[in-house]
Design a protein around this motif. Structure first.
Motif, PDB file in Angstrom:
ATOM      1  N   TYR A  28       4.376 -18.193  -1.194  1.00 47.89           N
ATOM      2  CA  TYR A  28       3.831 -17.172  -2.090  1.00 47.89           C
ATOM      3  C   TYR A  28       3.982 -17.459  -3.584  1.00 47.89           C
ATOM      4  O   TYR A  28       3.352 -16.786  -4.402  1.00 47.89           O
ATOM      5  CB  TYR A  28       4.456 -15.807  -1.783  1.00 47.89           C
ATOM      6  CG  TYR A  28       5.958 -15.809  -1.609  1.00 47.89           C
ATOM      7  CD1 TYR A  28       6.813 -15.839  -2.702  1.00 47.89           C
ATOM      8  CD2 TYR A  28       6.524 -15.775  -0.342  1.00 47.89           C
ATOM      9  CE1 TYR A  28       8.186 -15.833  -2.542  1.00 47.89           C
ATOM     10  CE2 TYR A  28       7.902 -15.766  -0.164  1.00 47.89           C
ATOM     11  CZ  TYR A  28       8.731 -15.793  -1.261  1.00 47.89           C
ATOM     12  OH  TYR A  28      10.097 -15.791  -1.096  1.00 47.89           O
ATOM     13  N   LYS A  31       0.698 -18.886  -5.133  1.00 46.95           N
ATOM     14  CA  LYS A  31      -0.319 -17.839  -4.988  1.00 46.95           C
ATOM     15  C   LYS A  31      -0.144 -16.770  -6.065  1.00 46.95           C
ATOM     16  O   LYS A  31      -1.123 -16.285  -6.649  1.00 46.95           O
ATOM     17  CB  LYS A  31      -0.223 -17.220  -3.590  1.00 46.95           C
ATOM     18  CG  LYS A  31      -1.249 -16.135  -3.300  1.00 46.95           C
ATOM     19  CD  LYS A  31      -1.476 -16.000  -1.805  1.00 46.95           C
ATOM     20  CE  LYS A  31      -0.269 -15.408  -1.126  1.00 46.95           C
ATOM     21  NZ  LYS A  31      -0.240 -13.941  -1.261  1.00 46.95           N
ATOM     22  N   VAL A 117       7.548  -9.453   2.803  1.00 50.25           N
ATOM     23  CA  VAL A 117       6.701 -10.373   2.041  1.00 50.25           C
ATOM     24  C   VAL A 117       6.603 -11.737   2.720  1.00 50.25           C
ATOM     25  O   VAL A 117       5.530 -12.363   2.729  1.00 50.25           O
ATOM     26  CB  VAL A 117       7.209 -10.513   0.585  1.00 50.25           C
ATOM     27  CG1 VAL A 117       8.510 -11.273   0.506  1.00 50.25           C
ATOM     28  CG2 VAL A 117       6.165 -11.193  -0.290  1.00 50.25           C
ATOM     29  N   THR A 118       7.682 -12.221   3.325  1.00 56.02           N
ATOM     30  CA  THR A 118       7.636 -13.543   3.955  1.00 56.02           C
ATOM     31  C   THR A 118       6.791 -13.539   5.226  1.00 56.02           C
ATOM     32  O   THR A 118       5.945 -14.423   5.429  1.00 56.02           O
ATOM     33  CB  THR A 118       9.055 -14.044   4.283  1.00 56.02           C
ATOM     34  OG1 THR A 118       9.750 -13.048   5.035  1.00 56.02           O
ATOM     35  CG2 THR A 118       9.830 -14.350   3.027  1.00 56.02           C
ATOM     36  N   SER A 121       3.041 -12.910   4.368  1.00 60.57           N
ATOM     37  CA  SER A 121       2.429 -14.114   3.789  1.00 60.57           C
ATOM     38  C   SER A 121       2.088 -15.126   4.874  1.00 60.57           C
ATOM     39  O   SER A 121       1.045 -15.791   4.817  1.00 60.57           O
ATOM     40  CB  SER A 121       3.378 -14.751   2.768  1.00 60.57           C
ATOM     41  OG  SER A 121       3.599 -13.898   1.677  1.00 60.57           O
ATOM     42  N   GLU A 124      -0.891 -13.771   7.162  1.00 59.30           N
ATOM     43  CA  GLU A 124      -2.184 -13.766   6.467  1.00 59.30           C
ATOM     44  C   GLU A 124      -2.906 -15.100   6.593  1.00 59.30           C
ATOM     45  O   GLU A 124      -4.124 -15.176   6.394  1.00 59.30           O
ATOM     46  CB  GLU A 124      -1.988 -13.405   4.995  1.00 59.30           C
ATOM     47  CG  GLU A 124      -1.798 -11.917   4.763  1.00 59.30           C
ATOM     48  CD  GLU A 124      -1.521 -11.566   3.316  1.00 59.30           C
ATOM     49  OE1 GLU A 124      -1.583 -10.369   2.975  1.00 59.30           O
ATOM     50  OE2 GLU A 124      -1.234 -12.486   2.524  1.00 59.30           O
ATOM     51  N   ASN A 281      -4.569 -18.778  -0.647  1.00 56.44           N
ATOM     52  CA  ASN A 281      -3.192 -19.260  -0.642  1.00 56.44           C
ATOM     53  C   ASN A 281      -3.214 -20.783  -0.617  1.00 56.44           C
ATOM     54  O   ASN A 281      -3.585 -21.384   0.397  1.00 56.44           O
ATOM     55  CB  ASN A 281      -2.435 -18.729   0.579  1.00 56.44           C
ATOM     56  CG  ASN A 281      -0.937 -19.003   0.489  1.00 56.44           C
ATOM     57  OD1 ASN A 281      -0.507 -19.944  -0.164  1.00 56.44           O
ATOM     58  ND2 ASN A 281      -0.143 -18.172   1.145  1.00 56.44           N
ATOM     59  N   SER A 365       0.462  -9.162   0.956  1.00 55.16           N
ATOM     60  CA  SER A 365       1.521  -9.967   0.347  1.00 55.16           C
ATOM     61  C   SER A 365       1.326 -10.064  -1.162  1.00 55.16           C
ATOM     62  O   SER A 365       2.289 -10.183  -1.918  1.00 55.16           O
ATOM     63  CB  SER A 365       1.540 -11.369   0.965  1.00 55.16           C
ATOM     64  OG  SER A 365       0.330 -12.056   0.693  1.00 55.16           O
ATOM     65  N   GLU A 366       0.077 -10.000  -1.592  1.00 55.35           N
ATOM     66  CA  GLU A 366      -0.216 -10.070  -3.030  1.00 55.35           C
ATOM     67  C   GLU A 366       0.456  -8.925  -3.775  1.00 55.35           C
ATOM     68  O   GLU A 366       1.085  -9.122  -4.821  1.00 55.35           O
ATOM     69  CB  GLU A 366      -1.731 -10.018  -3.238  1.00 55.35           C
ATOM     70  CG  GLU A 366      -2.151 -10.016  -4.705  1.00 55.35           C
ATOM     71  CD  GLU A 366      -3.647  -9.816  -4.861  1.00 55.35           C
ATOM     72  OE1 GLU A 366      -4.063  -9.321  -5.923  1.00 55.35           O
ATOM     73  OE2 GLU A 366      -4.394 -10.143  -3.926  1.00 55.35           O
ATOM     74  N   GLU A 369       4.291  -9.396  -3.664  1.00 51.96           N
ATOM     75  CA  GLU A 369       4.755 -10.413  -4.614  1.00 51.96           C
ATOM     76  C   GLU A 369       4.813  -9.849  -6.029  1.00 51.96           C
ATOM     77  O   GLU A 369       5.680 -10.225  -6.830  1.00 51.96           O
ATOM     78  CB  GLU A 369       3.818 -11.623  -4.581  1.00 51.96           C
ATOM     79  CG  GLU A 369       3.922 -12.431  -3.297  1.00 51.96           C
ATOM     80  CD  GLU A 369       2.623 -13.131  -2.949  1.00 51.96           C
ATOM     81  OE1 GLU A 369       1.740 -13.219  -3.834  1.00 51.96           O
ATOM     82  OE2 GLU A 369       2.476 -13.577  -1.796  1.00 51.96           O
TER      83      GLU A 369
END
Length: 674
Positions: A28, A31, A117-118, A121, A124, A281, A365-366, A369
């Motif tokens: 991430y 990205k 988040v991990t 990501s 996705e 990504n 995830s965007e 982050e």
């Protein structure tokens, strides 16, 4: 050969335990930096080179120099982390409790975002990918559902222990880091000019370049590359610093190669990007189509391992905080025979609920982050303050001054640059930080205030009552209450001072006759694995002042320790044997036990007002809604009596009432004056 094999397996285990968080950052970081540029159309070669330079030197400065080379030396008998560090320095200055509380709260709060988040990501990467003519995952909702299931299952299996899957973590993370390095190199060889990013010049130039649309705030995204450094320090106790020293060069090299590979891919394809989904990504885009699905699979596994490491790290962190009396007592379970395997139900499900709510709130995830990393910058700042105190007297004053100035400055810049995350969701982790901090402040300072306000008359000397206790023990007119009466209390080992309510329970609340009276004090030490006891018989054979000394990572199962102490004292003829006539164990020398736990309730007959009353009341509320002391002391299967007593702080004086009239007394004897 055996030594080399041991080193190899130690290194392999370290890969599986320590590097999950920092090892998944390539999913991430780049990205997020693309989003800072305004998307793919805002990318330029100078921007990409500058970003890589900032990421590289952040890894070198924050992770390698601060944590690997400096912080790992500040170990508390092999244990690391902010609370273990605080235990080393807390006797130096009282105010050091403040950075310890704030840093610990922020670290726990940031953990609610990391699993979400991990894993998001990683999943996705499946978006828009088809097997035959049927796509696996089409929408973000499907991504969220898969992520939800993975995270929920992960939290569900915690109660069973993770040793059965933990053995596979090392080889899988070795495969993951090898994968990062290989495909970083594959892309790097096509654009070797990205190696210019090894010079800090390009990173510094980017901070002031017009190509950088967000200015210094770009460091908020760069910082994501090193958020796992604090976890690296905290996990030192599981693997040892030597294993981290051995494995970090490999891990760091793999991370740098992958970042540079992503940068090379972006430069090579500037103006010619072909996306496979709504979210671009570069980690996935740079992979050849033949290994794309494998890349998604291995990244998902790495994300799960990172989440698992964070969950167990949270258990360890809370266990240390409880041991240091920074948090209320919580029941710690051991789902396996391994010493390091612990499970705290309250923390597991609190973390689960928060993580799933984070997933539901941010969704992509965007967005995660954009909010990620704000709280952990606070933890790193607090660690720097504690480290500087630890280094005093151990290193040159000039070196310590340079260390403090450099890292405080750098981390303050990172904190300022991360403040933009507040409006993008960073307030979520800050709110969780404040909630955890509030609980810790109430518990710690509430205990301090309670001890400070306790009236001196509420304490009596145990030595003044030893004759009375012996007389009670030998009084044939009173039936035997129990063979061994155990008072879980606090006795000053120098003055024998004990709370009056302890002796009131024995003598005034229908006298409790026992063969042996045990006054047990549990002392928590700064060393993590201290485990010994002292006994003061006070010149008797049946009054035992037992002081247990336990490290802040040790169990507080008093019944197990007490049985060993009894056996030792009987064997050394310090107390009399207690033969049992009716027993299933022939030759049994130890009698029955009953534990008395005194629970305090704030008395209305107190002069404490205002914020002091609020703090004490809040502390008692937390105590009554946290783990039962019976569970904390491991007494679930023992005979226990909980007695509630009023907590009197600065006892309020009630004015004496004036006697006006007594009607119709019977046979009142009046004294006559001569």
């Amino acid at each position: 050969m055996k030594v080399k094999r041991k080193i190899f397996w130690g290194a392999l285990i370290t890969l599986g335990i320590v590097y999950g968080d920092i090892g998944t950052s390539p999913l991430y970081v780049m990205k997020a930096l693309i989003m800072d540029a305004g998307g793919l159309n805002g990318l330029t070669e100078d921007y990409i080179i500058g970003c890589l330079s900032l990421v590289f030197w952040t890894l070198m400065l924050m992770t390698t120099i601060k944590y690997v080379l400096i912080a790992l030396r500040a170990d508390n008998h092999g244990e690391g982390g902010i609370f273990a560090l605080y235990a080393l320095v807390r006797n130096k200055k009282k105010w050091l409790i403040l950075p310890a509380l704030l840093g610990g709260a922020a670290l726990l709060a940031d953990g609610t975002l990391t699993p979400a988040v991990t894993v998001t990501s990683a999943i996705e990467g499946l978006k828009g990918i088809s097997i035959g003519s049927q796509p696996w995952i089409n929408t973000q909702l499907e991504v969220n559902l898969v992520t939800f299931v993975i995270l929920l299952v992960l939290f569900l299996i915690q109660r069973f222990g993770t040793s059965f899957i933990g053995k596979a973590f090392g080889p899988l993370m070795l495969l993951w880091f090898s994968f990062l390095a290989i495909f970083g190199i594959v892309n790097l060889i096509h654009e070797p000019l990205v190696l210019r990013a090894l010079s800090p010049h390009y990173g510094l130039m980017l901070l002031f370049s017009p190509a950088n649309k967000v200015g210094i705030f770009i460091l908020g995204s760069v910082f994501l590359a090193t958020t796992g450094a604090e976890a690296l320090y905290s996990d030192m106790g599981h693997v040892g610093k030597r294993s981290i020293y051995l494995t970090w060069p490999f891990v760091c090299g793999a991370l740098v190669l992958n970042y540079f590979g992503q940068g090379a891919y972006l430069i090579k394809n500037l103006g010619n990007f072909k996306t496979t989904g709504d979210i671009f990504n570069p980690f996935y885009e740079m992979l050849p189509s033949s290994v794309y699905l494998f890349g998604v699979l291995i990244s998902t596994i790495a994300a799960i391992i990172a989440s698992q490491a964070l969950i167990t790290g949270s258990f360890t962190l809370v266990e240390e905080a409880v041991g240091l009396k920074l948090l209320p007592k919580m029941k710690v379970e051991h789902p396996s025979l391994s010493r390091g395997q612990i499970y705290i139900r309250t923390i597991n499900w609190s973390l689960c609920i928060c993580t799933l709510l984070v997933l539901a709130y941010f969704r992509t995830s965007e967005r995660m982050e954009a909010a990620y990393g704000l709280a952990i910058t606070i933890t790193m700042l607090m660690t720097t303050i504690l480290l500087s105190q630890y280094l005093k007297g151990k290193v040159n004053v000039v070196f310590n001054g340079i260390f403090l100035a450099v890292f405080l400055s750098v981390e303050l810049i990172f904190l300022i640059s991360s403040l933009t995350k507040f409006t993008h969701g960073g307030y979520v982790t800050l709110l969780i930080t404040l909630l955890i901090l509030l609980i810790m402040v109430i518990w710690y300072f509430g205990n301090k205030l309670r001890d400070y306000l306790s009236d001196e008359e509420e304490w009596v000397s145990l030595s003044d009552y030893k004759d009375v206790l012996q007389e009670l023990s030998n009084d044939d007119r009173i039936p035997l209450y129990i063979s061994n009466l155990v008072m879980l209390t606090k006795v000053d080992k120098r003055t024998y001072k004990v709370k009056r309510e302890t002796l009131y329970s024995i003598l005034d609340k229908s006298p409790k006759k026992a063969k042996v009276y045990w006054f047990v004090t549990v002392n928590t030490t700064n060393d993590p694995y201290t485990n010994y006891y002292t006994v003061d018989m006070m010149g008797t054979r049946n009054i035992v002042n037992l002081q247990l000394y336990l490290g802040f990572k040790m169990d507080h199962r008093v019944n197990l320790y007490l049985r060993q102490v009894v056996e030792d004292l009987i064997e050394n003829d310090i107390i009399d044997e207690q033969p049992q006539k009716y027993t299933t164990m022939p030759g049994r020398k130890i009698g029955d036990f009953r534990f008395i736990i005194i629970q305090e309730l704030l008395s209305p007959n107190t002069r404490v007002r205002g914020w002091q009353h609020l703090l004490i009341s809040a502390r008692i509320f937390i105590q009554n809604h946290s783990t039962n002391p019976i569970q904390w002391f491991g007494l679930e299967f023992s005979e226990v009596k909980v007695e509630k007593v009023p907590l009197l702080l600065k006892k309020r004086r009630i004015p004496a009432m004036e006697q006006r009239m007594i009607l119709n007394p019977k046979d009142v004897k009046r004294s006559t004056k001569e």
